[in-house]
Write a protein that holds these residues in place. Structure first.
Motif, PDB file in Angstrom:
ATOM      1  N   SER A   1      11.530 -44.963  65.470  1.00 26.31           N
ATOM      2  CA  SER A   1      10.767 -44.600  64.276  1.00 26.31           C
ATOM      3  C   SER A   1      11.293 -43.275  63.753  1.00 26.31           C
ATOM      4  O   SER A   1      12.028 -42.574  64.433  1.00 26.31           O
ATOM      5  CB  SER A   1       9.286 -44.453  64.615  1.00 26.31           C
ATOM      6  N   GLU A   2      10.900 -42.955  62.536  1.00 23.73           N
ATOM      7  CA  GLU A   2      11.301 -41.661  62.007  1.00 23.73           C
ATOM      8  C   GLU A   2      10.411 -40.554  62.512  1.00 23.73           C
ATOM      9  O   GLU A   2      10.771 -39.388  62.463  1.00 23.73           O
ATOM     10  CB  GLU A   2      11.249 -41.685  60.476  1.00 23.73           C
ATOM     11  N   ALA A   3       9.247 -40.939  63.006  1.00 23.95           N
ATOM     12  CA  ALA A   3       8.247 -39.937  63.376  1.00 23.95           C
ATOM     13  C   ALA A   3       8.475 -39.426  64.776  1.00 23.95           C
ATOM     14  O   ALA A   3       8.034 -40.032  65.749  1.00 23.95           O
ATOM     15  CB  ALA A   3       6.854 -40.560  63.257  1.00 23.95           C
TER      16      ALA A   3
ATOM     17  N   ASN B   1      17.081 -39.871  63.125  1.00 26.93           N
ATOM     18  CA  ASN B   1      16.738 -39.177  64.365  1.00 26.93           C
ATOM     19  C   ASN B   1      17.812 -38.166  64.747  1.00 26.93           C
ATOM     20  O   ASN B   1      17.532 -37.113  65.327  1.00 26.93           O
ATOM     21  CB  ASN B   1      16.545 -40.180  65.495  1.00 26.93           C
TER      22      ASN B   1
ATOM     23  N   THR C   1       7.074 -33.205  61.680  1.00 30.96           N
ATOM     24  CA  THR C   1       6.889 -33.132  60.231  1.00 30.96           C
ATOM     25  C   THR C   1       5.516 -32.571  59.865  1.00 30.96           C
ATOM     26  O   THR C   1       5.194 -32.419  58.682  1.00 30.96           O
ATOM     27  CB  THR C   1       7.009 -34.538  59.597  1.00 30.96           C
ATOM     28  N   ASP C   2       4.706 -32.217  60.871  1.00 27.44           N
ATOM     29  CA  ASP C   2       3.361 -31.703  60.595  1.00 27.44           C
ATOM     30  C   ASP C   2       3.426 -30.318  59.958  1.00 27.44           C
ATOM     31  O   ASP C   2       4.276 -29.492  60.291  1.00 27.44           O
ATOM     32  CB  ASP C   2       2.527 -31.640  61.879  1.00 27.44           C
TER      33      ASP C   2
ATOM     34  N   PRO D   1      -1.433 -41.116  64.353  1.00 26.03           N
ATOM     35  CA  PRO D   1      -0.863 -39.803  64.048  1.00 26.03           C
ATOM     36  C   PRO D   1      -1.620 -38.651  64.698  1.00 26.03           C
ATOM     37  O   PRO D   1      -1.091 -37.555  64.832  1.00 26.03           O
ATOM     38  CB  PRO D   1      -0.948 -39.712  62.521  1.00 26.03           C
TER      39      PRO D   1
ATOM     40  N   ALA E   1       2.896 -43.984  68.116  1.00 21.63           N
ATOM     41  CA  ALA E   1       3.413 -43.712  66.781  1.00 21.63           C
ATOM     42  C   ALA E   1       2.432 -44.173  65.711  1.00 21.63           C
ATOM     43  O   ALA E   1       2.453 -43.682  64.590  1.00 21.63           O
ATOM     44  CB  ALA E   1       4.766 -44.383  66.602  1.00 21.63           C
TER      45      ALA E   1
ATOM     46  N   ASP F   1      17.056 -34.719  63.486  1.00 24.36           N
ATOM     47  CA  ASP F   1      16.107 -33.923  64.274  1.00 24.36           C
ATOM     48  C   ASP F   1      16.751 -33.431  65.565  1.00 24.36           C
ATOM     49  O   ASP F   1      16.481 -32.321  66.015  1.00 24.36           O
ATOM     50  CB  ASP F   1      14.858 -34.750  64.596  1.00 24.36           C
TER      51      ASP F   1
ATOM     52  N   TYR G   1       3.541 -33.942  65.314  1.00 25.72           N
ATOM     53  CA  TYR G   1       4.822 -34.426  64.834  1.00 25.72           C
ATOM     54  C   TYR G   1       5.651 -33.301  64.254  1.00 25.72           C
ATOM     55  O   TYR G   1       5.123 -32.310  63.747  1.00 25.72           O
ATOM     56  CB  TYR G   1       4.605 -35.534  63.796  1.00 25.72           C
TER      57      TYR G   1
ATOM     58  N   HIS H   1       7.669 -36.724  67.699  1.00 26.24           N
ATOM     59  CA  HIS H   1       6.663 -35.723  68.053  1.00 26.24           C
ATOM     60  C   HIS H   1       7.238 -34.765  69.079  1.00 26.24           C
ATOM     61  O   HIS H   1       8.397 -34.908  69.505  1.00 26.24           O
ATOM     62  CB  HIS H   1       5.373 -36.401  68.542  1.00 26.24           C
TER      63      HIS H   1
END
Lengths: 408, 410
Positions: free
Chosen positions: A105-107, A157, A299-300, A292, A289, A160, A297, A109
């Motif tokens: 996934s893109e998310a 990914n 991106t948070d 949330p 995932a 990141d 994450y 954490h």
């Protein structure tokens, strides 16, 4: 030292007997009866070693710098042959690092960043090259993604991962769909010849209903342990040792690899393994995932972090201030303290917080406030670094190229 | 038309536990007739679910290509197919297709049976003017024959020379070995196929067992994906609907039955097949051709002297045990190997018919038939050896280079 796990290799999976055993494999981590993971039992079952204080001290001596916070706090707590790697290093010889990610996934954490933060430290401290595998083929197969989507996620990914600060002159990032072939594929075949279907059933819990993609995957994750898989990097260095920092749920892949390696004339990779990053709702919760609020994450925003920590981070504090002052916090289950254990660098400050909070003199709110600060700073730093990673930077890290300064 | 075989996929009651050979076994690693007899091709076609290649199709090929059909078509050596009629439809519409065949390079010693699919494929390439990919499954042999990677790769290159000597058009032919070529789009297709085939399925199709290593279990997609044009982006980029025709021996059918089953599920066209019967051993159809028994076959490295010796001493004769009986009863053409071999390699239909008539009636003796066979084989082998001697390593590199083939359809 027992290499093989004590019972059959596989810690549960297919038909589990009523959760009376914890399940730890690359696709599932479940504690017994909804409790916590018993790491002592896991080490015993898997047959790896505790990473004790003396090894941590030895690392500090050899690298001439304080050990990474994850070593000091026992986040990386188990290993196989890490002492041999240190012997090799002490003799003036080299080794290479290998870690990876399944880009599902893109998310990402904070838990996903743990092995990469630690690997960056190892790269800097030992000045060694690193290969990072993005198993887009695995995710295509397990998550039923299209090939295109898996490749796309791998590249996202990678950004990141690069943002964690790896040294481009010593780091090769590759995705399986882009890199499998040549010497890498030859090694896959060599490994596959040495592992029966029965064996992967025992190690990974595959069944007759599984498709042959899954059954054929383990060698793909095994062979980056072998320098000959990277002729553009390690040509002529067939004896180069490999150290694999990873979460302990990946151990089955490398138990299999270590079993096969001598049979095909290769060195066994060494491992240094971390415990699981707890979900916000507590160690018995599941990080997911799709939820949330179960994790912080990358991106948070600071606002998100403050909100999540305050509302969802499981507290070991007592239910009233009076009780809390009387009994103190239960540090065993308190998530903010555990997270600070991962990310608060200052040992003295952490000790202070644990002491005061455990005695009831510090309140949950203070601890959470400190965590929010620490996480916000980390996430902001990551996001700034991430914003600088262009597609060209990704291409550069992923280019098949020699790394002439990789040991320099 | 029934695509799927009857009685579950695996022909023969599995490789593991066969019930006393009451059924013939035909799969890529084993061909055994029932009770030491001959392969029953009618039963095989029915069990596999492919089609007989009938006369009208052969005539159609001649009409479309404007030339006589290859001797293997005329004599029913290539006798079964899947969707070959669709390929001819495609061709008749002015559309293209490509050819795909291959070899498992298990030894340096190629015999005539090994050349059959390549001789036929060359004819197809010339007659239809289409491109061809040839797969050398060095990874498969590394796994099944427990060869080292290096040895498998070496054998692949050596076998490539014999294949090239069959006369393929370098402007239309891409030869590749798995160890060199697997990767990129080819590997992506392997994963796509593998996702669609369960372990149970490969057990049923190929007879794998739980004791087999995962290399074997993972291999079938490798032989499947050359059927898909997207596996060759340097050749067929943008031609995702290009049809594929696979000439092969019928023991390879399981791979492509699996492939045809998977293809529509991953948005690809099913490959068509044109399949040959098995080349008989010198000692007769019930014998086993074996690389370890040099007298069981004629090798492409044999001298004329070897050929004469082998045919005379080991070719199983359907002639009677005495000249008197032979003149009286005639030869048993069903079991006579020299006549069968002439069926493969004697181009002249009239001459073959004559030999069969005379020999079957007892007017021609075994010695004469064998003499004719020796002539035919010697000429073939000499021609092959001359062509083989001109194939250099550079030529192998040229055929194996990953390059576009700009004239592949002209």
């Amino acid at each position: 030292m027992a290499e093989e796990p004590t019972k059959a290799g596989y810690a549960g999976g297919g038909d589990r007997e009523g959760d009376d055993e914890q399940v730890v494999n690359p696709w599932e981590v479940t504690a017994k009866d909804g409790g916590k993971i018993d790491y002592d039992k896991l080490i015993e079952k898997f047959g790896c070693q505790r990473l004790d204080e003396s090894l941590v001290r030895r690392v500090e001596r050899l690298t001439g710098r304080p050990a990474h916070v994850f070593l000091r706090r026992g986040v990386f707590f188990a290993h196989r042959d890490f002492n041999e790697i240190l012997d090799v290093y002490e003799r003036g010889e080299k080794f290479f690092l290998y870690t990876g990610r399944g880009p599902s996934s893109e998310a990402l954490h904070m838990g996903h960043l743990v092995p990469f933060m630690f690997t960056k430290y190892l790269q800097d401290a030992f000045k060694v090259p690193l290969v990072i595998q993005l198993t887009d083929d695995e995710k295509c197969m397990w998550k039923n993604l299209t090939v295109e989507e898996s490749k796309r996620l791998a590249r996202e990914n990678a950004k990141d991962i690069i943002a964690c600060g790896f040294d481009i002159t010593r780091t090769f990032i590759f995705s399986d769909f882009s890199y499998v072939g040549g010497a890498f594929y030859e090694n896959m075949v060599k490994v596959a010849k040495c592992v029966t279907f029965n064996k992967v059933v025992g190690i990974f819990g595959f069944t007759n209903e599984d498709h042959i993609g899954k059954i054929s995957f383990p060698p793909v994750q095994a062979v980056p342990s072998f320098p000959s898989s990277f002729p553009h990097l390690f040509s002529g260095k067939d004896d180069l040792r490999c150290l694999i920092p990873c979460a302990i749920d990946q151990d089955p892949y490398f138990r299999m690899t270590r079993d096969v390696a001598p049979r095909i004339g290769y060195q066994k990779p060494a491992l240094i393994e971390s415990s699981f990053f707890p979900a916000l709702q507590g160690e018995t919760g599941k990080m997911s995932a799709s939820d949330p609020n179960s994790a912080i994450y990358v991106t948070d925003s600071s606002k998100d972090i403050k909100n999540k920590v305050n509302r969802y981070a499981f507290s070991g504090g007592q239910d009233s201030i009076e009780n809390h002052r009387k009994y103190g916090a239960n540090l065993e289950v308190d998530i903010p303290v555990k997270y600070l254990g991962f990310f608060l660098e200052d040992d003295a400050e952490l000790d202070h917080i644990k002491k005061e909070y455990g005695a009831g003199r510090m309140l949950t709110g203070e601890v959470k406030k400190r965590l929010v600060e620490v996480l916000s700073e980390l996430v902001e730093r990551h996001q700034k670094a991430r914003a600088l990673v262009t597609d060209e930077v990704v291409d550069a890290f992923m280019a098949v190229r020699p790394l002439p300064q990789m040991f320099g």
